[in-house]
Scaffold this active site. Structure first.
Site, short mmCIF file in Angstrom:
data_model
loop_
_atom_site.label_atom_id
_atom_site.label_comp_id
_atom_site.label_asym_id
_atom_site.label_seq_id
_atom_site.Cartn_x
_atom_site.Cartn_y
_atom_site.Cartn_z
N HIS A 135 65.12 59.41 -2.82
CA HIS A 135 63.89 58.78 -3.29
C HIS A 135 63.97 57.45 -3.67
O HIS A 135 63.29 56.79 -4.92
CB HIS A 135 63.57 59.55 -4.54
CG HIS A 135 62.00 60.00 -3.99
ND1 HIS A 135 61.70 59.76 -2.47
CD2 HIS A 135 61.15 60.72 -4.74
CE1 HIS A 135 60.05 59.44 -2.99
NE2 HIS A 135 60.23 60.24 -3.95
N ASN A 191 53.74 59.28 -1.48
CA ASN A 191 53.38 59.66 -2.12
C ASN A 191 53.30 58.31 -3.39
O ASN A 191 52.63 58.27 -4.47
CB ASN A 191 53.37 60.73 -3.52
CG ASN A 191 52.75 61.96 -2.53
OD1 ASN A 191 51.98 62.31 -1.90
ND2 ASN A 191 53.71 63.37 -2.63
N ASP A 242 61.46 54.22 0.32
CA ASP A 242 62.17 55.32 0.53
C ASP A 242 61.42 55.74 2.01
O ASP A 242 60.18 55.47 1.70
CB ASP A 242 62.80 56.45 0.77
CG ASP A 242 61.30 57.19 -0.41
OD1 ASP A 242 62.26 58.54 0.40
OD2 ASP A 242 61.75 56.69 -1.52
#
Length: 181
Positions: free
Chosen positions: A19, A108, A87
């Site tokens: 991430h 998100n 990512d």
């Protein structure tokens, strides 16, 4: 002035995770441009020179929009001069995709940015981290470390993304898309 934002999670626990590839690219760009990422303002660790502001939101990935909105407002950045690096599980490890605009694609952090800015019309660079195997939950996968084989691939990808970002800054996004997609 360009604002280059790399998404990731703050703290040593997350430093080497999938991430955090956006943070890794910002670190690489800072080194290339001799920019110190010492400032901690606008919910971000940041640094700048005369051409570019580099930022790593310290809000955790899912709330990245809070930091990006503050940066955009303070520095009065046009959305066309924002580049977000993050990512993407829908791309193989190390593959990169540059786009002028687009949806969050299930990410998100990008959802948060799009919501806070009220637009999805800003450039972005997606960096492939591969898809999780069926036995691993998505959340655990993106917060896991790279395998030794993947680490080699992603380190090369980080260099390519830094080059692509410099190309966007110096030559424009169309040329960068032609060279690096």
């Amino acid at each position: 002035m360009k604002l280059i934002v790399g998404l990731g999670n703050p703290g040593l626990d997350y430093a080497q995770t999938r991430h955090n590839v956006g943070f890794k690219v910002i670190n690489s760009l800072a080194k290339l441009n001799k920019i110190e990422l010492k400032g901690r303002k606008y919910k971000s660790r940041m640094g700048q020179n005369n051409e570019v502001i580099l930022a790593k939101p310290m809000t955790y990935v899912n709330l990245s929009g809070e930091a990006v909105e503050l940066l955009i407002r303070h520095f009065q950045i046009n959305l066309a001069d924002l580049v977000v690096i993050y990512d993407d599980i829908n791309l193989p490890v190390g593959k990169i995709r540059i786009r002028k605009e687009g949806s969050a694609g299930g990410h998100n952090g990008m959802k948060s940015i799009i919501e806070k800015l009220g637009s999805q019309q800003f450039p972005r660079i997606r960096v492939g981290i591969g898809s999780p195997p069926p036995e691993i939950e998505f959340r655990h996968y993106v917060l896991s470390n790279w395998t030794p084989q993947e680490k080699e691939i992603i380190e090369e990808a980080i260099k390519r993304v830094a080059q692509a970002t410099m190309c966007i800054i110096e030559e424009g996004i169309d040329i960068a898309m032609n060279k690096f997609n």
